[in-house]
Each structure stands twice: as structure tokens, then as C-alpha cells.
Design a protein around this motif. Structure first.
Motif, PDB file in Angstrom:
ATOM      1  N   PRO A 129       0.822  -1.217   0.000  1.00 64.46           N
ATOM      2  CA  PRO A 129       0.000   0.000   0.000  1.00 64.46           C
ATOM      3  C   PRO A 129       0.852   1.262   0.000  1.00 64.46           C
ATOM      4  N   ALA A 130       0.421   2.253  -0.747  1.00 66.49           N
ATOM      5  CA  ALA A 130       1.147   3.522  -0.797  1.00 66.49           C
ATOM      6  C   ALA A 130       1.046   4.257   0.541  1.00 66.49           C
ATOM      7  N   ALA A 131       2.046   5.044   0.848  1.00 70.46           N
ATOM      8  CA  ALA A 131       2.081   5.777   2.111  1.00 70.46           C
ATOM      9  C   ALA A 131       1.032   6.879   2.131  1.00 70.46           C
ATOM     10  N   ALA A 165     -14.457  -1.427 -12.584  1.00 65.03           N
ATOM     11  CA  ALA A 165     -14.180  -0.442 -11.541  1.00 65.03           C
ATOM     12  C   ALA A 165     -12.900  -0.865 -10.824  1.00 65.03           C
ATOM     13  N   PRO A 166     -11.823  -0.120 -10.963  1.00 66.64           N
ATOM     14  CA  PRO A 166     -10.548  -0.545 -10.378  1.00 66.64           C
ATOM     15  C   PRO A 166     -10.529  -0.459  -8.859  1.00 66.64           C
ATOM     16  N   ALA A 167      -9.628  -1.218  -8.252  1.00 65.87           N
ATOM     17  CA  ALA A 167      -9.390  -1.093  -6.823  1.00 65.87           C
ATOM     18  C   ALA A 167      -8.829   0.297  -6.530  1.00 65.87           C
ATOM     19  N   LEU A 168      -9.227   0.849  -5.389  1.00 69.31           N
ATOM     20  CA  LEU A 168      -8.740   2.160  -4.965  1.00 69.31           C
ATOM     21  C   LEU A 168      -7.896   2.071  -3.698  1.00 69.31           C
ATOM     22  N   ASP A 173      -2.864   8.252  -2.341  1.00 71.43           N
ATOM     23  CA  ASP A 173      -3.987   9.140  -2.069  1.00 71.43           C
ATOM     24  C   ASP A 173      -3.884  10.452  -2.850  1.00 71.43           C
ATOM     25  N   TRP A 174      -2.659  10.990  -2.979  1.00 70.25           N
ATOM     26  CA  TRP A 174      -2.493  12.241  -3.728  1.00 70.25           C
ATOM     27  C   TRP A 174      -2.857  12.055  -5.201  1.00 70.25           C
ATOM     28  N   TYR A 175      -2.574  10.868  -5.735  1.00 75.91           N
ATOM     29  CA  TYR A 175      -2.895  10.608  -7.131  1.00 75.91           C
ATOM     30  C   TYR A 175      -4.408  10.454  -7.315  1.00 75.91           C
ATOM     31  N   LEU A 176      -5.065   9.771  -6.382  1.00 76.37           N
ATOM     32  CA  LEU A 176      -6.525   9.653  -6.447  1.00 76.37           C
ATOM     33  C   LEU A 176      -7.177  11.035  -6.411  1.00 76.37           C
ATOM     34  N   LEU A 177      -6.662  11.922  -5.566  1.00 72.11           N
ATOM     35  CA  LEU A 177      -7.246  13.263  -5.473  1.00 72.11           C
ATOM     36  C   LEU A 177      -7.051  14.031  -6.778  1.00 72.11           C
ATOM     37  N   LYS A 178      -5.867  13.939  -7.355  1.00 79.26           N
ATOM     38  CA  LYS A 178      -5.617  14.638  -8.620  1.00 79.26           C
ATOM     39  C   LYS A 178      -6.529  14.116  -9.717  1.00 79.26           C
ATOM     40  N   ASP A 215     -11.881  13.945   2.264  1.00 72.13           N
ATOM     41  CA  ASP A 215     -12.409  13.032   3.278  1.00 72.13           C
ATOM     42  C   ASP A 215     -12.627  11.639   2.694  1.00 72.13           C
ATOM     43  N   VAL A 216     -13.192  11.577   1.500  1.00 68.67           N
ATOM     44  CA  VAL A 216     -13.449  10.289   0.857  1.00 68.67           C
ATOM     45  C   VAL A 216     -12.135   9.558   0.587  1.00 68.67           C
ATOM     46  N   ILE A 217     -11.154  10.284   0.096  1.00 64.04           N
ATOM     47  CA  ILE A 217      -9.877   9.650  -0.231  1.00 64.04           C
ATOM     48  C   ILE A 217      -9.115   9.246   1.029  1.00 64.04           C
ATOM     49  N   ALA A 218      -9.253  10.042   2.097  1.00 61.02           N
ATOM     50  CA  ALA A 218      -8.646   9.646   3.369  1.00 61.02           C
ATOM     51  C   ALA A 218      -9.258   8.348   3.873  1.00 61.02           C
TER      52      ALA A 218
END
Length: 225
Positions: A129-131, A165-168, A173-178, A215-218
Motif C-alpha cells: 500500500p502507498a504511504a 471499476a478498479p481497486a482504490l 492518495d495524492w494521485y486519487l485526489l488529482k 475526506d473520501v480519499i482519506a
């Protein structure tokens, strides 16, 4: 699959916080183009060498270069995104400078065998898992995730390949937000021919504000702990 993975590495590296490639990412793209032109479409390891400059020798990513980890991305999703760059469905928006850079590289891949070779090589890396880099209200994020995201991406953000639908969970987290910002702003998924990207473009407009997105990404990030 191997060339595809390499191209995907560069494509993902192209998505920075300001959407404008810097000198280091431009050099990585140039190196990737040279490798793609000189390597066999079956040699995923050799092709990945160009990816490693940004994404790391084992696909661990580098936030300083806006290069996300690749080891927590599913192979079918990497394959789809790399082909999206090749076809022009992704990376064509004028504000997506890094996407345009990745699109140019992806189009040098001669065939899907090359794409498969790179993806297969990435799949040989160990997943981790990414940090965590973002903070948010996890409880509020969980509520929004359950109501808006879980039906497709799964209750634990494990993804659903039947729904494409890919795994998240575990993804940077920074990439998901972008990428969420890109969907919301129409930078990604604006083309109706991009079926799943277009769907996410509509979903990107359902959250009330930027803080809710964090909040969602956290919450998603917490599922990988």
C-alpha cells in the motif's frame, strides 16, 4: 503486456499537481521514447527501464515526480489506461500536459503484445500500500464513499473487474485526489467514447466540495492499512 506497462508508467507520471511537465519528467518521457523504439515488444523488463526513472525500480512511485505507484494498480486497469492513451481517449485535454506527454509515448507502442508485455512485468513486483500523504475526516468520508462509490468499487475499495471499476485501496492518495479533480473539471473523462471515464466524470461532480473529496480519499486510504 510489458511495453504497455512501461508506457503506463510514463503516462501515470505525467499527472502532476499542476498538469505541467517539469524538466525531469520531460527527460523521462524522452528516455521512454528511446527505449520503446529500441526494445522488442516482448521485452517488458527492458522497456520498464524507462519507467523506473520516475516510478521506481519496483514500481513504488515517486511523489516528488508526480509518479504514482504502479504495484497497487490492477493489470487489467493498467492495460485499459495505456490503451486509452494510445487511442487518444485519455490525455487529449489541453490542460492535461502530462496526459498529452503520456499519450505521445503510448502511441509509439506498436501493438497490444507490447502493452501486455510491460503490464506483465509490472505484475511481477510485490504489492505494498502507498504511504499516506493526505488528512481528512474519515468518518464523513466513509459515509460519502458508501453512498456514492462502494456500489462499483466495492465496500472495501477492492474494485470490481466485472464492472470495470478498479481497486482504490492502496493507491496513492495524492494521485486519487488529482484524478478526481480531473474528472470533476472535465480534464479527464469528457469524451463520451471513453465509457468508464465519462461515467466517472459525472460522478466527479457529485461531491459538494474539495474538502469532502479529501475526506473520501482519506477513508479509502485507511482501508489499505
Amino acid at each position: 503486456m510489458k511495453r504497455l506497462a512501461l508506457l503506463l508508467c510514463v503516462v501515470l507520471a505525467a499527472c502532476s499537481n499542476d498538469n505541467v511537465p517539469d524538466v525531469s519528467s520531460e527527460k523521462a518521457a524522452a528516455d521512454a521514447l528511446q527505449v520503446l523504439q529500441q526494445s522488442s515488444s516482448a521485452d517488458g523488463k527492458a522497456l520498464y527501464a524507462a519507467c523506473a526513472a520516475c516510478h521506481g525500480a519496483k514500481g513504488e512511485g515517486n511523489v516528488a515526480l508526480s509518479a504514482p505507484s504502479l504495484v497497487n494498480q490492477q493489470d487489467w486497469y493498467l492495460f485499459r489506461q495505456l490503451n486509452g492513451f494510445r487511442s487518444g481517449l485519455r490525455g487529449s485535454h489541453p490542460q492535461d500536459g502530462y496526459g498529452a506527454q503520456m499519450q505521445a509515448i503510448a502511441k509509439t507502442l506498436p501493438d497490444e503484445a507490447a502493452v501486455n508485455a510491460v503490464v506483465s512485468y509490472i505484475a511481477s513486483f510485490s504489492a505494498e500500500p502507498a504511504a499516506k500523504t493526505l488528512d481528512g475526516n474519515i468518518k464523513r468520508g466513509a459515509d460519502y464513499y458508501s453512498n456514492l462509490c462502494g456500489a462499483c468499487h466495492g465496500p472495501a475499495a477492492e474494485g470490481n473487474d466485472k464492472l470495470q471499476a478498479p481497486a482504490l485501496a492502496g493507491v496513492d492518495d495524492w494521485y486519487l485526489l488529482k484524478q478526481f479533480d480531473h474528472f470533476r473539471d472535465g480534464i479527464r473523462g469528457a469524451d463520451e467514447a471513453d465509457r468508464y471515464g465519462y461515467q466517472m466524470g459525472m460522478m466527479g461532480k457529485t461531491l459538494p466540495d474539495a474538502e469532502t473529496a479529501k475526506d473520501v480519499i482519506a477513508y479509502i486510504q485507511s482501508l489499505a492499512d
